[in-house]
Design a protein around this motif. Sequence first.
Motif, PDB file in Angstrom:
ATOM      1  N   LYS A  24       0.831  -1.208   0.000  1.00  0.00           N
ATOM      2  CA  LYS A  24       0.000   0.000   0.000  1.00  0.00           C
ATOM      3  C   LYS A  24       0.861   1.251   0.000  1.00  0.00           C
ATOM      4  CE  LYS A  24      -4.023  -2.014   2.195  1.00  0.00           C
ATOM      5  NZ  LYS A  24      -4.866  -2.083   3.382  1.00  0.00           N
ATOM      6  N   GLU A  25       1.933   1.237   0.798  1.00  0.00           N
ATOM      7  CA  GLU A  25       2.847   2.388   0.844  1.00  0.00           C
ATOM      8  C   GLU A  25       3.594   2.554  -0.478  1.00  0.00           C
ATOM      9  OE1 GLU A  25       3.156   4.773   3.208  1.00  0.00           O
ATOM     10  OE2 GLU A  25       1.414   3.770   4.088  1.00  0.00           O
ATOM     11  N   LYS A  28       1.144   4.052  -2.941  1.00  0.00           N
ATOM     12  CA  LYS A  28       0.865   5.453  -2.602  1.00  0.00           C
ATOM     13  C   LYS A  28       2.009   6.360  -3.082  1.00  0.00           C
ATOM     14  CE  LYS A  28       0.131   8.317   1.504  1.00  0.00           C
ATOM     15  NZ  LYS A  28       0.059   8.290   2.974  1.00  0.00           N
ATOM     16  N   LEU A  29       3.245   5.953  -2.804  1.00  0.00           N
ATOM     17  CA  LEU A  29       4.390   6.750  -3.236  1.00  0.00           C
ATOM     18  C   LEU A  29       4.530   6.723  -4.765  1.00  0.00           C
ATOM     19  CD1 LEU A  29       6.730   8.580  -2.589  1.00  0.00           C
ATOM     20  CD2 LEU A  29       8.114   6.558  -2.069  1.00  0.00           C
ATOM     21  N   ALA A  30       4.221   5.602  -5.387  1.00  0.00           N
ATOM     22  CA  ALA A  30       4.280   5.525  -6.848  1.00  0.00           C
ATOM     23  C   ALA A  30       3.309   6.527  -7.467  1.00  0.00           C
ATOM     24  CB  ALA A  30       3.973   4.110  -7.314  1.00  0.00           C
ATOM     25  N   LEU A  59      10.944   3.263   2.425  1.00  0.00           N
ATOM     26  CA  LEU A  59       9.667   3.357   3.116  1.00  0.00           C
ATOM     27  C   LEU A  59       9.795   2.671   4.469  1.00  0.00           C
ATOM     28  CD1 LEU A  59       7.456   2.245   0.122  1.00  0.00           C
ATOM     29  CD2 LEU A  59       7.532   4.537   1.088  1.00  0.00           C
ATOM     30  N   PRO A  60       8.895   2.966   5.397  1.00  0.00           N
ATOM     31  CA  PRO A  60       8.916   2.214   6.655  1.00  0.00           C
ATOM     32  C   PRO A  60       8.677   0.727   6.353  1.00  0.00           C
ATOM     33  CG  PRO A  60       7.473   4.129   6.831  1.00  0.00           C
ATOM     34  CD  PRO A  60       7.863   3.995   5.389  1.00  0.00           C
ATOM     35  N   GLY A  61       9.607  -0.111   6.756  1.00  0.00           N
ATOM     36  CA  GLY A  61       9.464  -1.551   6.558  1.00  0.00           C
ATOM     37  C   GLY A  61       9.983  -2.082   5.241  1.00  0.00           C
ATOM     38  N   GLY A  62      10.584  -1.228   4.412  1.00  0.00           N
ATOM     39  CA  GLY A  62      11.119  -1.726   3.159  1.00  0.00           C
ATOM     40  C   GLY A  62      11.517  -0.645   2.183  1.00  0.00           C
ATOM     41  N   ILE A  80      10.733  -4.923  -5.015  1.00  0.00           N
ATOM     42  CA  ILE A  80      10.293  -4.522  -3.680  1.00  0.00           C
ATOM     43  C   ILE A  80      11.026  -5.391  -2.675  1.00  0.00           C
ATOM     44  CG2 ILE A  80       8.356  -4.380  -2.071  1.00  0.00           C
ATOM     45  CD1 ILE A  80       6.527  -3.951  -4.485  1.00  0.00           C
ATOM     46  N   THR A  81      11.590  -4.735  -1.656  1.00  0.00           N
ATOM     47  CA  THR A  81      12.297  -5.457  -0.602  1.00  0.00           C
ATOM     48  C   THR A  81      11.699  -5.061   0.739  1.00  0.00           C
ATOM     49  OG1 THR A  81      14.326  -5.385  -1.898  1.00  0.00           O
ATOM     50  CG2 THR A  81      14.554  -5.887   0.448  1.00  0.00           C
TER      51      THR A  81
END
Length: 83
Positions: A24-25, A28-30, A59-62, A80-81
């Motif tokens: 989701k994050e 959102k940033l994309a 991002l928070p968490g990756g 994505i990591t």
Amino acid sequence: MSWAWEYDPSMEYVAAGAPSALLKEVEKLADELVRAASAFYLDGTGYQGDGPKGQDALLPGGMFVYLIVPRHERLYIRQITAW
């Protein structure tokens, strides 16, 4: 054509195992990055200069790796990591 983002080569490949909160994050940033790219490259399909290099977004968490291709009017999410 209008600006958008997509997973490359596919969501299943790029996002495999990533938590849904991180996805989701990322999305959102994309969306925000696509808005910025559309303002910066006003006529993306006619763009003649060197393309931008791939970038990392933390991002928070990756994090995720993306590439902006003005002539395609696309932001491609390549990896994505999660951590």
